[in-house]
Design a protein around this motif. Sequence first.
Motif, PDB file in Angstrom:
ATOM      1  N   ALA A 109       0.844  -1.197   0.000  1.00 56.07           N
ATOM      2  CA  ALA A 109       0.000   0.000   0.000  1.00 56.07           C
ATOM      3  C   ALA A 109       0.878   1.245   0.000  1.00 56.07           C
ATOM      4  O   ALA A 109       2.089   1.176   0.230  1.00 56.07           O
ATOM      5  CB  ALA A 109      -0.903   0.002   1.231  1.00 56.07           C
ATOM      6  N   GLU A 110       0.254   2.382  -0.227  1.00 56.15           N
ATOM      7  CA  GLU A 110       0.966   3.660  -0.191  1.00 56.15           C
ATOM      8  C   GLU A 110       1.438   3.969   1.223  1.00 56.15           C
ATOM      9  O   GLU A 110       0.885   3.475   2.196  1.00 56.15           O
ATOM     10  CB  GLU A 110       0.058   4.802  -0.640  1.00 56.15           C
ATOM     11  N   SER A 111       2.463   4.816   1.292  1.00 56.66           N
ATOM     12  CA  SER A 111       2.950   5.295   2.580  1.00 56.66           C
ATOM     13  C   SER A 111       3.385   6.741   2.420  1.00 56.66           C
ATOM     14  O   SER A 111       4.200   7.052   1.556  1.00 56.66           O
ATOM     15  CB  SER A 111       4.133   4.451   3.041  1.00 56.66           C
ATOM     16  N   ARG A 112       2.867   7.594   3.263  1.00 55.66           N
ATOM     17  CA  ARG A 112       3.276   8.997   3.251  1.00 55.66           C
ATOM     18  C   ARG A 112       4.481   9.228   4.150  1.00 55.66           C
ATOM     19  O   ARG A 112       5.129  10.267   4.058  1.00 55.66           O
ATOM     20  CB  ARG A 112       2.120   9.883   3.685  1.00 55.66           C
ATOM     21  N   ALA A 113       4.766   8.285   5.027  1.00 55.43           N
ATOM     22  CA  ALA A 113       5.911   8.416   5.931  1.00 55.43           C
ATOM     23  C   ALA A 113       6.418   7.030   6.308  1.00 55.43           C
ATOM     24  O   ALA A 113       5.776   6.303   7.037  1.00 55.43           O
ATOM     25  CB  ALA A 113       5.515   9.188   7.184  1.00 55.43           C
ATOM     26  N   GLY A 114       7.561   6.663   5.759  1.00 56.62           N
ATOM     27  CA  GLY A 114       8.189   5.404   6.134  1.00 56.62           C
ATOM     28  C   GLY A 114       7.865   4.247   5.210  1.00 56.62           C
ATOM     29  O   GLY A 114       7.198   4.384   4.194  1.00 56.62           O
ATOM     30  N   PHE A 115       8.393   3.103   5.592  1.00 59.87           N
ATOM     31  CA  PHE A 115       8.228   1.873   4.828  1.00 59.87           C
ATOM     32  C   PHE A 115       6.741   1.577   4.677  1.00 59.87           C
ATOM     33  O   PHE A 115       5.976   1.693   5.629  1.00 59.87           O
ATOM     34  CB  PHE A 115       8.939   0.727   5.553  1.00 59.87           C
ATOM     35  N   PRO A 116       6.316   1.187   3.479  1.00 60.87           N
ATOM     36  CA  PRO A 116       4.879   0.994   3.255  1.00 60.87           C
ATOM     37  C   PRO A 116       4.332  -0.252   3.940  1.00 60.87           C
ATOM     38  O   PRO A 116       5.061  -1.211   4.189  1.00 60.87           O
ATOM     39  CB  PRO A 116       4.788   0.847   1.730  1.00 60.87           C
ATOM     40  N   PRO A 117       3.041  -0.254   4.211  1.00 59.27           N
ATOM     41  CA  PRO A 117       2.395  -1.469   4.719  1.00 59.27           C
ATOM     42  C   PRO A 117       2.453  -2.564   3.650  1.00 59.27           C
ATOM     43  O   PRO A 117       2.162  -2.313   2.486  1.00 59.27           O
ATOM     44  CB  PRO A 117       0.951  -1.041   4.974  1.00 59.27           C
ATOM     45  N   VAL A 118       2.855  -3.753   4.066  1.00 51.59           N
ATOM     46  CA  VAL A 118       2.991  -4.891   3.163  1.00 51.59           C
ATOM     47  C   VAL A 118       2.269  -6.082   3.789  1.00 51.59           C
ATOM     48  O   VAL A 118       2.434  -6.353   4.969  1.00 51.59           O
ATOM     49  CB  VAL A 118       4.477  -5.257   2.935  1.00 51.59           C
ATOM     50  N   ALA A 119       1.486  -6.776   2.980  1.00 50.62           N
ATOM     51  CA  ALA A 119       0.859  -8.028   3.408  1.00 50.62           C
ATOM     52  C   ALA A 119       1.420  -9.136   2.526  1.00 50.62           C
ATOM     53  O   ALA A 119       1.203  -9.140   1.314  1.00 50.62           O
ATOM     54  CB  ALA A 119      -0.663  -7.951   3.287  1.00 50.62           C
ATOM     55  N   LEU A 120       2.181 -10.034   3.122  1.00 53.00           N
ATOM     56  CA  LEU A 120       2.795 -11.142   2.387  1.00 53.00           C
ATOM     57  C   LEU A 120       1.884 -12.360   2.394  1.00 53.00           C
ATOM     58  O   LEU A 120       1.124 -12.593   3.326  1.00 53.00           O
ATOM     59  CB  LEU A 120       4.125 -11.531   3.029  1.00 53.00           C
ATOM     60  N   ARG A 121       2.025 -13.131   1.343  1.00 53.25           N
ATOM     61  CA  ARG A 121       1.400 -14.450   1.266  1.00 53.25           C
ATOM     62  C   ARG A 121       2.499 -15.378   0.753  1.00 53.25           C
ATOM     63  O   ARG A 121       3.041 -15.159  -0.331  1.00 53.25           O
ATOM     64  CB  ARG A 121       0.202 -14.448   0.323  1.00 53.25           C
ATOM     65  N   VAL A 122       2.841 -16.385   1.535  1.00 53.70           N
ATOM     66  CA  VAL A 122       3.868 -17.351   1.157  1.00 53.70           C
ATOM     67  C   VAL A 122       3.163 -18.669   0.893  1.00 53.70           C
ATOM     68  O   VAL A 122       2.550 -19.246   1.798  1.00 53.70           O
ATOM     69  CB  VAL A 122       4.937 -17.510   2.264  1.00 53.70           C
ATOM     70  N   GLY A 123       3.216 -19.100  -0.364  1.00 51.46           N
ATOM     71  CA  GLY A 123       2.439 -20.283  -0.741  1.00 51.46           C
ATOM     72  C   GLY A 123       0.974 -20.009  -0.504  1.00 51.46           C
ATOM     73  O   GLY A 123       0.413 -19.042  -0.999  1.00 51.46           O
ATOM     74  N   ARG A 124       0.348 -20.835   0.327  1.00 52.63           N
ATOM     75  CA  ARG A 124      -1.064 -20.643   0.650  1.00 52.63           C
ATOM     76  C   ARG A 124      -1.261 -19.991   2.020  1.00 52.63           C
ATOM     77  O   ARG A 124      -2.370 -19.912   2.528  1.00 52.63           O
ATOM     78  CB  ARG A 124      -1.777 -22.013   0.620  1.00 52.63           C
ATOM     79  N   LEU A 125      -0.186 -19.510   2.612  1.00 52.79           N
ATOM     80  CA  LEU A 125      -0.239 -18.972   3.974  1.00 52.79           C
ATOM     81  C   LEU A 125      -0.188 -17.444   3.979  1.00 52.79           C
ATOM     82  O   LEU A 125       0.855 -16.846   3.715  1.00 52.79           O
ATOM     83  CB  LEU A 125       0.938 -19.529   4.788  1.00 52.79           C
ATOM     84  N   PRO A 126      -1.337 -16.788   4.268  1.00 51.40           N
ATOM     85  CA  PRO A 126      -1.321 -15.323   4.364  1.00 51.40           C
ATOM     86  C   PRO A 126      -0.732 -14.901   5.709  1.00 51.40           C
ATOM     87  O   PRO A 126      -1.041 -15.490   6.745  1.00 51.40           O
ATOM     88  CB  PRO A 126      -2.806 -14.951   4.269  1.00 51.40           C
ATOM     89  N   LEU A 127       0.129 -13.886   5.690  1.00 54.05           N
ATOM     90  CA  LEU A 127       0.782 -13.462   6.922  1.00 54.05           C
ATOM     91  C   LEU A 127       0.170 -12.212   7.546  1.00 54.05           C
ATOM     92  O   LEU A 127       0.364 -11.968   8.726  1.00 54.05           O
ATOM     93  CB  LEU A 127       2.273 -13.223   6.668  1.00 54.05           C
ATOM     94  N   GLY A 128      -0.519 -11.391   6.768  1.00 51.79           N
ATOM     95  CA  GLY A 128      -1.057 -10.147   7.317  1.00 51.79           C
ATOM     96  C   GLY A 128       0.044  -9.098   7.455  1.00 51.79           C
ATOM     97  O   GLY A 128       1.236  -9.411   7.390  1.00 51.79           O
ATOM     98  N   GLU A 129      -0.359  -7.854   7.648  1.00 53.84           N
ATOM     99  CA  GLU A 129       0.610  -6.753   7.652  1.00 53.84           C
ATOM    100  C   GLU A 129       1.576  -6.792   8.830  1.00 53.84           C
ATOM    101  O   GLU A 129       2.770  -6.552   8.670  1.00 53.84           O
ATOM    102  CB  GLU A 129      -0.112  -5.404   7.612  1.00 53.84           C
ATOM    103  N   ARG A 130       1.078  -7.073  10.024  1.00 55.22           N
ATOM    104  CA  ARG A 130       1.963  -7.049  11.206  1.00 55.22           C
ATOM    105  C   ARG A 130       3.030  -8.136  11.132  1.00 55.22           C
ATOM    106  O   ARG A 130       4.206  -7.873  11.361  1.00 55.22           O
ATOM    107  CB  ARG A 130       1.147  -7.187  12.479  1.00 55.22           C
ATOM    108  N   LEU A 131       2.612  -9.356  10.835  1.00 55.27           N
ATOM    109  CA  LEU A 131       3.577 -10.454  10.745  1.00 55.27           C
ATOM    110  C   LEU A 131       4.497 -10.256   9.544  1.00 55.27           C
ATOM    111  O   LEU A 131       5.697 -10.547   9.622  1.00 55.27           O
ATOM    112  CB  LEU A 131       2.846 -11.799  10.667  1.00 55.27           C
ATOM    113  N   SER A 132       3.963  -9.728   8.441  1.00 50.83           N
ATOM    114  CA  SER A 132       4.798  -9.453   7.261  1.00 50.83           C
ATOM    115  C   SER A 132       5.899  -8.464   7.605  1.00 50.83           C
ATOM    116  O   SER A 132       7.058  -8.644   7.209  1.00 50.83           O
ATOM    117  CB  SER A 132       3.936  -8.909   6.120  1.00 50.83           C
ATOM    118  N   ARG A 133       5.556  -7.408   8.343  1.00 56.06           N
ATOM    119  CA  ARG A 133       6.565  -6.426   8.759  1.00 56.06           C
ATOM    120  C   ARG A 133       7.642  -7.102   9.590  1.00 56.06           C
ATOM    121  O   ARG A 133       8.831  -6.851   9.413  1.00 56.06           O
ATOM    122  CB  ARG A 133       5.885  -5.288   9.532  1.00 56.06           C
ATOM    123  N   ARG A 134       7.241  -7.988  10.479  1.00 60.34           N
ATOM    124  CA  ARG A 134       8.230  -8.714  11.298  1.00 60.34           C
ATOM    125  C   ARG A 134       9.142  -9.584  10.439  1.00 60.34           C
ATOM    126  O   ARG A 134      10.343  -9.667  10.672  1.00 60.34           O
ATOM    127  CB  ARG A 134       7.530  -9.567  12.340  1.00 60.34           C
TER     128      ARG A 134
END
Length: 179
Positions: A109-134
């Motif tokens: 997603a867009e970010s006006r300040a800092g690293f953008p929000p990212v939601a990863l999906r690895v294979g069939r496993l969605p990680l969500g934004e918080r876990l993706s950031r980690r």
Amino acid sequence: MPVIAGAVLLLALLLIDLAPAVPAPAPPTGLQAERARATYRMVRDALAAGRRPVSIEVPTEDLDGVAALASRLERLGRFAAEVEEDRLELRVSRRLIGPLWINVRANVAESRAGFPPVALRVGRLPLGERLSRRVIETAAQSLRGRGVRLPPLDRIVRTLRITPAALAAQVDFPTGSGV
């Protein structure tokens, strides 16, 4: 012990695929390759001259060429990038061994300040934004542990604007780090 083996097998089934999610890319056109090289040279030269952060703008029509060039680096995998309204979807498929592939999709997603929000999906496993950031922070920390001079993520990517016409970002990659 059977519970651990079952958990490992389940995790493998969720993460590993039998086919790539990204097809083999067509070679970039001459124009796509030149535009991608020009963007790379502009960023490299600005960083070498000490201008930080560097503003980058990539027309969305050039994303296929950038992805095709990135896919040419065999050890990195196959790349695809696509903009849908105000989101960027990055996909990568990397062969593990034999017919086994790891497929990763990043919804950015867009970010006006800092690293953008990212939601990863690895294979069939969605990680969500918080876990993706980690996960991304852990990967960056791993690079730092190998001696790569890598600033915090929020300093590397200062802003990201996504429109149907272009991606625009302010970035500060460390020079001489290989990033």
